[in-house]
Structures are given as structure tokens and as C-alpha cells.
Scaffold this motif. Structure first.
Motif, PDB file in Angstrom:
ATOM      1  N   SER A 135     -86.699  20.815  78.335  1.00  0.00           N
ATOM      2  CA  SER A 135     -85.436  21.335  77.794  1.00  0.00           C
ATOM      3  C   SER A 135     -85.305  22.712  78.692  1.00  0.00           C
ATOM      4  O   SER A 135     -86.035  23.048  79.190  1.00  0.00           O
ATOM      5  CB  SER A 135     -85.300  21.672  76.367  1.00  0.00           C
ATOM      6  N   PHE A 136     -84.038  23.126  78.884  1.00  0.00           N
ATOM      7  CA  PHE A 136     -83.579  24.212  79.564  1.00  0.00           C
ATOM      8  C   PHE A 136     -82.979  25.328  78.808  1.00  0.00           C
ATOM      9  O   PHE A 136     -82.128  25.150  78.349  1.00  0.00           O
ATOM     10  CB  PHE A 136     -82.676  23.760  80.762  1.00  0.00           C
ATOM     11  N   ARG A 137     -83.430  26.402  78.693  1.00  0.00           N
ATOM     12  CA  ARG A 137     -83.151  27.539  77.859  1.00  0.00           C
ATOM     13  C   ARG A 137     -83.412  28.941  78.547  1.00  0.00           C
ATOM     14  O   ARG A 137     -84.434  29.101  78.888  1.00  0.00           O
ATOM     15  CB  ARG A 137     -83.601  27.413  76.429  1.00  0.00           C
ATOM     16  N   LEU A 138     -82.245  29.571  78.745  1.00  0.00           N
ATOM     17  CA  LEU A 138     -82.615  30.918  78.643  1.00  0.00           C
ATOM     18  C   LEU A 138     -82.694  31.916  77.658  1.00  0.00           C
ATOM     19  O   LEU A 138     -82.056  31.750  76.687  1.00  0.00           O
ATOM     20  CB  LEU A 138     -81.234  31.618  79.743  1.00  0.00           C
ATOM     21  N   PRO A 139     -83.558  32.958  78.002  1.00  0.00           N
ATOM     22  CA  PRO A 139     -83.793  34.113  76.654  1.00  0.00           C
ATOM     23  C   PRO A 139     -82.763  34.894  76.334  1.00  0.00           C
ATOM     24  O   PRO A 139     -81.863  35.159  77.284  1.00  0.00           O
ATOM     25  CB  PRO A 139     -85.156  34.756  77.268  1.00  0.00           C
ATOM     26  N   HIS A 140     -82.599  35.364  75.105  1.00  0.00           N
ATOM     27  CA  HIS A 140     -81.676  36.128  74.759  1.00  0.00           C
ATOM     28  C   HIS A 140     -82.107  37.634  75.123  1.00  0.00           C
ATOM     29  O   HIS A 140     -83.352  37.842  74.750  1.00  0.00           O
ATOM     30  CB  HIS A 140     -81.649  36.278  73.184  1.00  0.00           C
ATOM     31  N   LEU A 141     -81.388  38.348  75.897  1.00  0.00           N
ATOM     32  CA  LEU A 141     -81.762  39.733  76.533  1.00  0.00           C
ATOM     33  C   LEU A 141     -80.652  40.773  76.221  1.00  0.00           C
ATOM     34  O   LEU A 141     -79.585  40.483  76.553  1.00  0.00           O
ATOM     35  CB  LEU A 141     -82.279  39.722  77.816  1.00  0.00           C
ATOM     36  N   GLU A 142     -81.154  41.945  75.561  1.00  0.00           N
ATOM     37  CA  GLU A 142     -80.422  43.017  75.349  1.00  0.00           C
ATOM     38  C   GLU A 142     -80.843  43.834  76.347  1.00  0.00           C
ATOM     39  O   GLU A 142     -82.109  44.596  76.528  1.00  0.00           O
ATOM     40  CB  GLU A 142     -80.603  43.582  73.891  1.00  0.00           C
ATOM     41  N   TRP A 143     -80.032  44.320  77.306  1.00  0.00           N
ATOM     42  CA  TRP A 143     -80.171  45.048  78.464  1.00  0.00           C
ATOM     43  C   TRP A 143     -80.913  46.612  77.907  1.00  0.00           C
ATOM     44  O   TRP A 143     -81.878  46.994  79.120  1.00  0.00           O
ATOM     45  CB  TRP A 143     -79.242  45.186  79.503  1.00  0.00           C
ATOM     46  N   GLY A 144     -80.390  47.104  77.039  1.00  0.00           N
ATOM     47  CA  GLY A 144     -81.298  48.332  76.520  1.00  0.00           C
ATOM     48  C   GLY A 144     -82.526  48.166  76.213  1.00  0.00           C
ATOM     49  O   GLY A 144     -83.308  49.225  76.164  1.00  0.00           O
ATOM     50  N   THR A 145     -83.275  47.305  76.053  1.00  0.00           N
ATOM     51  CA  THR A 145     -84.667  46.980  75.572  1.00  0.00           C
ATOM     52  C   THR A 145     -85.245  46.341  76.893  1.00  0.00           C
ATOM     53  O   THR A 145     -86.528  46.287  76.695  1.00  0.00           O
ATOM     54  CB  THR A 145     -84.823  46.002  74.509  1.00  0.00           C
ATOM     55  N   LEU A 146     -84.861  46.267  78.102  1.00  0.00           N
ATOM     56  CA  LEU A 146     -85.497  45.749  79.273  1.00  0.00           C
ATOM     57  C   LEU A 146     -86.742  46.378  79.693  1.00  0.00           C
ATOM     58  O   LEU A 146     -87.959  45.916  79.989  1.00  0.00           O
ATOM     59  CB  LEU A 146     -84.640  45.433  80.522  1.00  0.00           C
ATOM     60  N   ARG A 147     -86.623  47.840  79.460  1.00  0.00           N
ATOM     61  CA  ARG A 147     -87.976  48.519  79.954  1.00  0.00           C
ATOM     62  C   ARG A 147     -88.892  48.471  79.213  1.00  0.00           C
ATOM     63  O   ARG A 147     -90.253  48.664  79.560  1.00  0.00           O
ATOM     64  CB  ARG A 147     -87.597  49.835  79.722  1.00  0.00           C
TER      65      ARG A 147
END
Length: 552
Positions: free
Chosen positions: A235-247
Motif C-alpha cells: 500500500s502507499f501512504r504518506l505520514p501525517h505531519l504537523e510542521w511545528g513538531t518536525l524538530r
């Protein structure tokens, strides 16, 4: 094509690929595919994810690394080294966090390759690598005790000591069926190769044990009792990302990238040593990075080069990266066609497989050898080991690197007190008058982790047309464990090419190190000379022996 990114597959196809090469690669690829099957499942389950994640990683990463990598023989996929990292990330961030960390790590690896950092990463000292690798092996063994003994413990502490306290307080509840399965798996994995050479021991153990548990309905925990049904599709799936938590994902990503780089280049170097070949380290890093960017999107986990599977690939007769591609296709077919049977595998069987893996990756021979070496190497080794076991791997790598650099600087500062060396002024210094077939190379300065690789490359170039090579070591104040390992690889390469090595002017402290690691015996005590004149005489004698041997 840019030399930084020139895959070995491209080089092979450009040179010409024919039917005989394909036949060898086909056989090797299928064998390695079956070797990988139980390991990929075991690594995934031990990491805290479902078995299909391990298979997906072996398929996608294995395919990408073989197509784009810088080694002819590298087999990429999930490895035991990542188990504790993945488990820790899952506990803190969940699977989406693991995906983000892995993609970031892949990006970092690509950056390493494009910045040509492959050579620098290969300079990481052996005591540090052996220290954290042995520590990882101890943690894997500790983690598998629960399933190996069939203990019913609902909540196991994360820390090392807490785990063992929980085990000791529950050993009165041992499931002896599970214990027998674990021991049987280990015995079959280790010894079946002496009877059935073509079938991987871990795979045979998994098949036999699973069949026995299913047939006799033994009361042990299986994968099905933990994961129910296992998907057998991609299957193909992109992760859910909140840019503020990237660090938050930077530190785990760096740990994955560093460990992936070290393990993959180490595996490629092992392959070079077995075949007298050479890999492209920067190309390999780029390929490893791309693999770790793509694999999580398909539901996989971090991947790197696998030493044991790469060695199996070579021993099975592989000739080109095509064998790695076939290995990935073999696993894909197995996953799609037989994925549903995976749920029947007992957890005790996977524990047995992982305990065997932990023993093999513990490198206890290297560990004990380093303990006999210099106090500097011992300090780095034990620091990395204990930090990995009792703190975490990230701390072990960071502190180990800093500690290695500080100890090396201290060691170098002491060299200013060394007395000047008495140069052999009364013996032959004009190398042009040496017998034909005898060459000389002088090593100046410490034979340490920072210079070992460049020494190896230079020696291989110089010895290309030599029959006897004299190594002058009068200005070598010490040799560390990384230098010893490199020296062993050089001697192995020379023996394959039938080049005899003679050492000249070895200082007492260096000679003692060679004796401690058994290298003096490998070279030959009579070929380690006090001065250059004696070395020339020995070289001439060895040259004459080679001439007489050819005449027979």
C-alpha cells in the motif's frame, strides 16, 4: 555519469552482462531471499511492528539498494541493529513518527553521499562500532527472554535492569513448550547447515517448528495471537505531519542515518574483503538514503546493508547487483503468495532466531581482542557498550565519537616525548638496487583509525605488480585496533594475489600489539625484521622460494 553517483549495476551492465552471470545471480538471489524471510519477520516483530513491515522493507529497500547502490554484492533490508531504535521511536511517536524519522534519515543519508562523506564515516574507530554493536546484541537477547521462556508478563519495563528484575520475578511461570521450541530453533539454525547445506538454517527451523506447533496444537503464543491477520499487499501512504513538531524527529533521524551509514559501509567493506573488490561509498550512501525515503511510504521501516546476508550472497555465487534484485523479487512472491501462513509462526521460534542473530552480531571475538589491546581502545569500547545497554544508542554514538577524538588527541600529544629513531644509515637505502619483484613502502606516523583506510588503498596500489613487499615501520609509534583490522584485510588481499609481506624496523610496542592480536603469527615471526638490511635478505629469500616453486 557523476562519479559520486555511479551505481555498480550501471557499471556492470556497461561492461556486459551475459547468461552465465545471470544463472549465478539467479541462484544466489533465491538463496538469499529465503535466508532473509525469517529474519525480516523476526526483526519486524521484535521492533514492535507487524511481520509484513519487515517483508516490505526487505522488498523495497533491497530492490532500491541493489539497483542504485555502490557495491556489487550488498543486500539491503531490515537489520537487528535497528530494533532498539525502532522500538523506542514507536513508543514515543507511534508509526507515523517512525515514518517521518526514517524519511528524514534517508534525506540525511543522501546528503552524506552528495557531500562525499563516505570516506569520513568509514574512519569511525572499530572499538566504538564493536562496543555499540555488542551492546545492541545484549539488548536484543534481553528483549527476547520473555518469548523464549513463554513468560506471561503484561508490562515489561523499558530499562535493561528493570527487564531482568521482571524476568526473575516471573521465572516460576516458564512455559516449557516455548523453551523447548526456542532451544530447538537455535539448534536447527546453527547446526542444520552441516546436514542440509542448501537450505538456510533459520528458514528450516521456522518451517519445522511452525509445522510441529500447528500439527500438535501446542499451547504457545503465535504471531496470530498478537497481530491476527497479516496484510499480504503493498500500500502507499504518506505520514501525517504537523510542521511545528518536525524538530522532535531530528535526533532519532540522525541516529538512524548514522547507524545506517556505518552498517551499510561496513557491510560493503566486508564484501570488498571477501572478493578483493571495491565499492563506491558515496554512491552507497545515496542509495541507502533513497531506500529509506521510499520504504516508509510503502509501510516499511528503516533499512541498511546487512553483513550476514551480503556474505551469504557472495558465498552463494553472486556476481552482480542483479542477485540483490532477484532476492527482493523472491521475497515479494513469497509475501504475496504465502503471507497468510506467517501468522502461524510461534513467538518462541522468532525468539530463537533472534537469539542466534544476537550471538552472531555480538562480535565477542573482536570484543575480547580489543580488551587485550591498548587502554585507549578499551575505554572507547566499554564506554560505547555500557552506554548502549544502560542509557541508549544515540548517547553511545555521540559520546563514543567525542571520547574517541579526545583520547586520540591525548595519545598524539604524548608522541612529542618519543625519542628520535635511529635511521639505518649503514644499510641499503637506494631502492632502485632492490631485486626485481621486491617493492618497498614506508608507513610514517601512527597506524590509527584516521589513516588506516588510506594506508590500505595505497598498499593495494603499490603491491599491484609486487611479489614481495617490504613495509618499513620504523616511524610507526603505535597501531590501534582499527589499524589491526585493516592490516588483516591487507594481508588477506595480498595472500589472494600471492604477495608476501615483510615488516622492517617494527618498534617493540607495535610488535607487542601485533603479537596480542595474533597478527605476528599470521605474517610469520621470521618475516618481522629489526632492520631494513635483514628485511631485504628475507625478501630475497622469499623471492627465491617463489622462483623455485614455479620451476617445480
Amino acid at each position: 555519469m557523476n562519479s559520486v553517483f555511479k551505481p555498480k549495476l550501471y557499471v556492470v551492465l556497461k561492461q556486459g552482462y551475459h547468461r552465465k552471470l545471470f544463472q549465478k545471480d539467479l541462484f544466489a538471489g533465491i538463496i538469499v531471499g529465503f535466508v532473509t524471510l525469517p529474519l525480516a519477520i523476526a526483526f519486524a516483530v521484535a521492533s514492535g511492528v507487524s511481520p509484513d513491515k519487515g517483508l516490505i522493507t526487505a522488498v523495497i529497500a533491497g530492490l532500491v539498494i541493489s539497483i542504485l547502490g555502490g557495491s556489487r554484492f550488498q543486500i539491503g533490508g531490515p537489520t537487528g541493529a535497528f530494533i532498539i531504535i525502532i522500538y523506542g521511536i514507536l513508543q514515543k511517536f507511534g508509526f507515523d513518527g517512525l515514518m517521518i524519522s526514517t524519511i528524514l534519515a534517508g534525506t540525511i543519508l543522501v546528503g552524506f553521499g552528495l557531500l562525499r562523506l563516505g570516506v569520513i564515516i568509514k574512519l569511525i574507530p572499530d572499538p566504538l562500532v564493536v562496543g555499540f554493536t555488542s551492546g545492541i546484541a545484549v539488548i536484543i537477547l534481553t528483549t527476547e527472554i520473555k518469548d523464549a521462556f513463554g513468560l506471561q508478563i503484561s508490562q515489561i519495563p523499558d530499562e535493561f535492569v528493570g527487564k531482568w528484575m521482571a524476568y526473575f520475578s516471573n521465572f516460576d511461570q516458564i512455559n516449557y513448550y516455548a523453551l523447548v521450541i526456542t532451544l530447538g530453533t537455535i539448534l536447527i539454525s546453527v547446526y542444520s547447515g552441516k546436514v542440509i547445506r542448501r537450505m538456510p538454517g533459520a528458514l528450516l527451523a521456522m518451517v519445522v517448528v511452525t509445522a510441529a506447533v500447528t500439527l500438535f496444537k501446542l499451547p504457545v503464543q503465535t504471531i496470530q495471537s498478537l497481530f491476527a491477520q497479516i496484510p499480504n499487499t503493498l500500500s502507499f501512504r504518506l505520514p501525517h505531519l504537523e510542521w511545528g513538531t518536525l524538530r522532535e524527529y531530528i535526533q532519532p533521524a540522525i541516529t538512524i542515518a548514522m547507524l545506517g551509514a556505518i552498517e551499510s559501509l561496513r557491510s560493503a567493506m566486508v564484501a570488498d574483503g571477501m572478493t578483493s573488490g571495491s565499492h563506491r561509498s558515496n554512491t552507497e550512501l545515496v542509495a541507502q538514503g533513497i531506500a529509506n525515503i521510499l520504504t516508509p511510504i510503502f509501510g516499511g521501516m528503516p533499512a541498511t546493508g546487512a553483513v550476514a546476508r551480503t556474505a551469504t550472497n557472495i558465498k552463494s555465487g553472486a556476481r552482480t547487483p542483479v542477485s540483490g534484485i532477484i532476492h527482493a523479487i523472491t521475497l515479494l512472491v513469497i509475501m504475496l503468495a504465502f503471507g497468510k501462513w506467517v501468522t502461524l509462526i510461534p513467538m518462541a521460534c522468532l525468539a530463537g532466531i533472534l537469539i542466534t542473530v544476537a550471538y552472531n552480531m555480538s562480535e565477542w571475538h573482536s570484543f575480547m581482542a580489543i580488551l587485550k589491546g591498548s587502554k585507549y581502545d578499551v575505554l572507547v569500547l566499554l564506554t560505547a557498550f555500557f552506554l548502549t545497554v544502560f542509557v541508549d544508542l544515540t548517547m553511545a554514538i555521540e559520546v563514543g565519537m567525542v571520547f574517541s577524538a579526545m583520547l586520540f588527541m591525548q595519545r598524539m600529544s604524548k608522541l612529542s616525548n618519543i625519542e628520535s629513531v635511529n635511521i639505518d644509515t649503514d644499510i641499503l637505502e637506494n631502492y632502485s638496487t632492490l631485486p626485481r619483484g621486491v617493492d618497498v613502502y614506508e608507513i610514517t606516523g601512527p597506524f590509527f583509525f584516521g589513516a588506516a583506510q588510506s594506508y590500505k588503498e595505497m598498499l593495494n596500489e603499490i603491491a599491484a605488480d609486487s611479489r614481495v613487499l617490504i613495509l618499513r615501520m620504523r616511524y610507526v609509534p603505535f597501531i590501534d585496533s582499527t589499524g589491526i583490522r585493516t592490516f588483516q584485510e591487507v594481508i588477506h588481499d595480498f595472500r589472494i594475489r600471492k604477495v608476501t609481506i615483510v615488516l622492517s624496523g617494527v618498534r617493540p610496542e607495535v610488535r607487542e600489539t601485533l603479537d596480542d592480536y595474533g597478527l605476528a603469527e599470521i605474517i610469520g615471526h621470521d618475516l618481522i625484521c629489526d632492520n631494513f638490511g635483514e628485511a631485504v635478505r628475507k625478501a630475497s629469500e622469499e623471492l627465491e622460494k617463489k622462483r623455485l616453486f614455479r620451476l617445480k
